[in-house]
Design an enzyme around this catalytic site. Structure first.
Site, PDB file in Angstrom:
ATOM      1  N   LYS A  16       0.836  -1.215   0.000  1.00  0.00           N
ATOM      2  CA  LYS A  16       0.000   0.000   0.000  1.00  0.00           C
ATOM      3  C   LYS A  16       0.871   1.266   0.000  1.00  0.00           C
ATOM      4  CE  LYS A  16      -1.922  -1.185   3.898  1.00  0.00           C
ATOM      5  NZ  LYS A  16      -1.149  -2.412   4.244  1.00  0.00           N
ATOM      6  N   ARG A  93      -9.034   1.036  10.026  1.00  0.00           N
ATOM      7  CA  ARG A  93      -8.454  -0.267  10.355  1.00  0.00           C
ATOM      8  C   ARG A  93      -9.457  -1.173  11.068  1.00  0.00           C
ATOM      9  NH1 ARG A  93      -2.971   0.481   9.288  1.00  0.00           N
ATOM     10  NH2 ARG A  93      -1.710  -1.037  10.358  1.00  0.00           N
ATOM     11  N   ARG A 132      11.988  -5.756   4.008  1.00  0.00           N
ATOM     12  CA  ARG A 132      11.758  -4.324   3.776  1.00  0.00           C
ATOM     13  C   ARG A 132      12.841  -3.475   4.464  1.00  0.00           C
ATOM     14  NH1 ARG A 132       6.056  -1.815   5.109  1.00  0.00           N
ATOM     15  NH2 ARG A 132       6.412  -2.834   7.105  1.00  0.00           N
ATOM     16  N   ARG A 165      12.241  -1.521  10.049  1.00  0.00           N
ATOM     17  CA  ARG A 165      11.228  -1.109  11.032  1.00  0.00           C
ATOM     18  C   ARG A 165      11.216  -2.078  12.214  1.00  0.00           C
ATOM     19  NH1 ARG A 165       5.694   0.246   7.776  1.00  0.00           N
ATOM     20  NH2 ARG A 165       4.829  -0.889   9.553  1.00  0.00           N
ATOM     21  N   ARG A 176       0.825  -8.820  13.667  1.00  0.00           N
ATOM     22  CA  ARG A 176       0.120  -7.830  12.817  1.00  0.00           C
ATOM     23  C   ARG A 176      -0.824  -8.527  11.843  1.00  0.00           C
ATOM     24  NH1 ARG A 176       5.104  -5.265  10.401  1.00  0.00           N
ATOM     25  NH2 ARG A 176       3.714  -4.027   9.104  1.00  0.00           N
TER      26      ARG A 176
HETATM   27  P1  AP5 Z   1       4.920  -1.584   1.650  1.00  0.00           P
HETATM   28  O1  AP5 Z   1       4.486  -0.778   0.490  1.00  0.00           O
HETATM   29  O2  AP5 Z   1       5.779  -0.970   2.690  1.00  0.00           O
HETATM   30  O3  AP5 Z   1       3.662  -2.339   2.292  1.00  0.00           O
HETATM   31  P2  AP5 Z   1       2.420  -1.762   3.122  1.00  0.00           P
HETATM   32  O4  AP5 Z   1       1.203  -2.418   2.614  1.00  0.00           O
HETATM   33  O5  AP5 Z   1       2.452  -0.282   3.161  1.00  0.00           O
HETATM   34  O6  AP5 Z   1       2.776  -2.388   4.528  1.00  0.00           O
HETATM   35  P3  AP5 Z   1       2.842  -1.802   6.003  1.00  0.00           P
HETATM   36  O7  AP5 Z   1       3.571  -2.838   6.813  1.00  0.00           O
HETATM   37  O8  AP5 Z   1       3.431  -0.419   6.044  1.00  0.00           O
HETATM   38  O9  AP5 Z   1       1.395  -1.766   6.397  1.00  0.00           O
HETATM   39  P4  AP5 Z   1       0.823  -1.851   7.788  1.00  0.00           P
HETATM   40  O10 AP5 Z   1      -0.584  -1.638   7.481  1.00  0.00           O
HETATM   41  O11 AP5 Z   1       1.121  -3.031   8.602  1.00  0.00           O
HETATM   42  O12 AP5 Z   1       1.652  -0.733   8.597  1.00  0.00           O
HETATM   43  P5  AP5 Z   1       1.293   0.726   9.033  1.00  0.00           P
HETATM   44  O13 AP5 Z   1       2.510   1.523   8.871  1.00  0.00           O
HETATM   45  O14 AP5 Z   1       0.028   1.193   8.430  1.00  0.00           O
HETATM   46  O15 AP5 Z   1       5.692  -2.882   1.049  1.00  0.00           O
HETATM   47  C1  AP5 Z   1       6.231  -3.876   1.900  1.00  0.00           C
HETATM   48  C2  AP5 Z   1       7.535  -4.405   1.277  1.00  0.00           C
HETATM   49  O16 AP5 Z   1       7.228  -5.073   0.038  1.00  0.00           O
HETATM   50  C3  AP5 Z   1       8.560  -3.313   0.906  1.00  0.00           C
HETATM   51  O17 AP5 Z   1       9.845  -3.825   1.135  1.00  0.00           O
HETATM   52  C4  AP5 Z   1       8.341  -3.077  -0.603  1.00  0.00           C
HETATM   53  O18 AP5 Z   1       9.532  -2.661  -1.242  1.00  0.00           O
HETATM   54  C5  AP5 Z   1       7.902  -4.448  -1.076  1.00  0.00           C
HETATM   55  N1  AP5 Z   1       6.916  -4.395  -2.161  1.00  0.00           N
HETATM   56  C6  AP5 Z   1       5.867  -3.553  -2.280  1.00  0.00           C
HETATM   57  N2  AP5 Z   1       5.132  -3.827  -3.384  1.00  0.00           N
HETATM   58  C7  AP5 Z   1       5.764  -4.889  -3.982  1.00  0.00           C
HETATM   59  C8  AP5 Z   1       5.493  -5.649  -5.151  1.00  0.00           C
HETATM   60  N3  AP5 Z   1       4.434  -5.370  -5.924  1.00  0.00           N
HETATM   61  N4  AP5 Z   1       6.316  -6.669  -5.475  1.00  0.00           N
HETATM   62  C9  AP5 Z   1       7.400  -6.968  -4.676  1.00  0.00           C
HETATM   63  N5  AP5 Z   1       7.717  -6.270  -3.558  1.00  0.00           N
HETATM   64  C10 AP5 Z   1       6.902  -5.245  -3.203  1.00  0.00           C
HETATM   65  O19 AP5 Z   1       0.979   0.514  10.587  1.00  0.00           O
HETATM   66  C11 AP5 Z   1       1.993   0.229  11.523  1.00  0.00           C
HETATM   67  C12 AP5 Z   1       1.390   0.233  12.921  1.00  0.00           C
HETATM   68  O20 AP5 Z   1       0.865   1.544  13.235  1.00  0.00           O
HETATM   69  C13 AP5 Z   1       0.203  -0.723  13.156  1.00  0.00           C
HETATM   70  O21 AP5 Z   1       0.621  -2.022  13.465  1.00  0.00           O
HETATM   71  C14 AP5 Z   1      -0.521  -0.014  14.321  1.00  0.00           C
HETATM   72  O22 AP5 Z   1       0.114  -0.269  15.548  1.00  0.00           O
HETATM   73  C15 AP5 Z   1      -0.356   1.442  13.992  1.00  0.00           C
HETATM   74  N6  AP5 Z   1      -1.467   1.976  13.170  1.00  0.00           N
HETATM   75  C16 AP5 Z   1      -1.361   2.494  11.908  1.00  0.00           C
HETATM   76  N7  AP5 Z   1      -2.569   2.893  11.452  1.00  0.00           N
HETATM   77  C17 AP5 Z   1      -3.463   2.600  12.446  1.00  0.00           C
HETATM   78  C18 AP5 Z   1      -4.858   2.757  12.575  1.00  0.00           C
HETATM   79  N8  AP5 Z   1      -5.609   3.287  11.584  1.00  0.00           N
HETATM   80  N9  AP5 Z   1      -5.439   2.348  13.724  1.00  0.00           N
HETATM   81  C19 AP5 Z   1      -4.725   1.834  14.747  1.00  0.00           C
HETATM   82  N10 AP5 Z   1      -3.385   1.639  14.678  1.00  0.00           N
HETATM   83  C20 AP5 Z   1      -2.752   2.028  13.538  1.00  0.00           C
END
Ligand code: AP5
Length: 223
Positions: A16, A93, A132, A165, A176
């Site tokens: 994403k 979420r 990542r 991270r 997660r």
């Molecule tokens: P990447 O693009 O980084 O993936 P992503 O979907 O953004 O994954 P996240 O881990 O950031 O999502 P998340 O929802 O767990 O974390 P968030 O930061 O929101 O890609 C991942 C890897 O794959 C990279 O290395 C990339 O290069 C590679 N890649 C990408 N596309 C590819 C492809 N097509 N082919 C091959 N490789 C590819 O949340 C973190 C924490 O914050 C949560 O656990 C929670 O504690 C808190 N939080 C955040 N939002 C909320 C909320 N709304 N409510 C409550 N808590 C929240």
């Protein structure tokens, strides 16, 4: 023209953030990523950062009260700037956050245009997350397998240092994924029932995923 809102929905590591950063460049879209905002707060040791750190380190959701207030403020700011597109990544979420989002948008006379669901098998997710690396300075996302930086440990864009991270350790990744299954996945059904869910194959190459999402955004809803 009213700001068009697109939600990127999918499990951790589905790609994403990678797509969102591409859309910011290629469509000049505005972008709210709650995870990025929280990580910034943690890095800057703000009051919010101190409150959210323990939840993030465990891989569980931050309390809704902290998330909702932040998103409310950010959407309001962007509406004032007249941004054409707004990409929401990592919010909502859970069902409560989805309800709050509707309330925030209704207040501002805005509505969700499309929810883009990133469909991907869990095996790929674990591989992606454990490899990542993120730039400390500009937030660019790399991968030791699929998107290698040109120089080890150095960001291609700004020369910043790459880091892993804290929540990309295997035990936290598993937590997660469980939290996603238990609390977030039900949003897929919710948005399907509203007729605004669009599914993409997120297991494809980055360029293919980027173009699937861009097409969905540029295509009129009724076509
Ligand atoms: P990447 O693009 O980084 O993936 P992503 O979907 O953004 O994954 P996240 O881990 O950031 O999502 P998340 O929802 O767990 O974390 P968030 O930061 O929101 O890609 C991942 C890897 O794959 C990279 O290395 C990339 O290069 C590679 N890649 C990408 N596309 C590819 C492809 N097509 N082919 C091959 N490789 C590819 O949340 C973190 C924490 O914050 C949560 O656990 C929670 O504690 C808190 N939080 C955040 N939002 C909320 C909320 N709304 N409510 C409550 N808590 C929240």
């Amino acid at each position: 023209m009213n700001m068009k809102i697109y939600i990127l929905l999918g499990p951790p590591g589905a790609g994403k953030g990678t797509v969102a950063k591409y859309l910011v460049k290629s469509l000049k879209a505005s972008y709210i990523a709650t995870g990025d905002l929280f990580r910034e707060a943690v890095a800057n040791k703000t009051l919010l950062g101190k409150k959210v750190k323990e939840y993030m380190d465990k891989g569980v959701l931050v309390p809704d009260s902290l998330v909702n207030a932040l998103v409310d403020e950010k959407i309001y700011e962007l509406k004032l700037k007249n941004a054409p597109f707004l990409i929401l990544d990592g919010f909502p979420r859970n069902i409560e956050q989805a309800i709050t989002l509707e309330e925030i948008l209704a207040k501002l006379d805005l509505a969700i245009e499309k929810v883009i669901y990133f469909d991907i098998p869990s095996k790929k997710i674990i591989e992606r997350l454990s490899n990542r690396r993120v730039c400390k300075k500009c937030g660019a996302i790399f991968n030791l397998v699929s998107m290698k930086p040109k120089i080890d440990g150095v960001c291609d864009n700004c020369g910043g240092e790459l880091f892993q991270r804290d929540d990309d350790k295997e035990e936290v990744i598993m937590k997660r994924l469980k939290v996603y299954e238990a609390q977030t996945k039900e949003l897929v059904e919710l948005y399907k029932s509203k007729g605004i869910l669009y599914t993409i194959d997120a297991s494809k190459k980055v360029s293919a995923v980027n173009s699937q999402v861009k097409k969905l955004i540029l295509k009129n809803k009724n076509h």
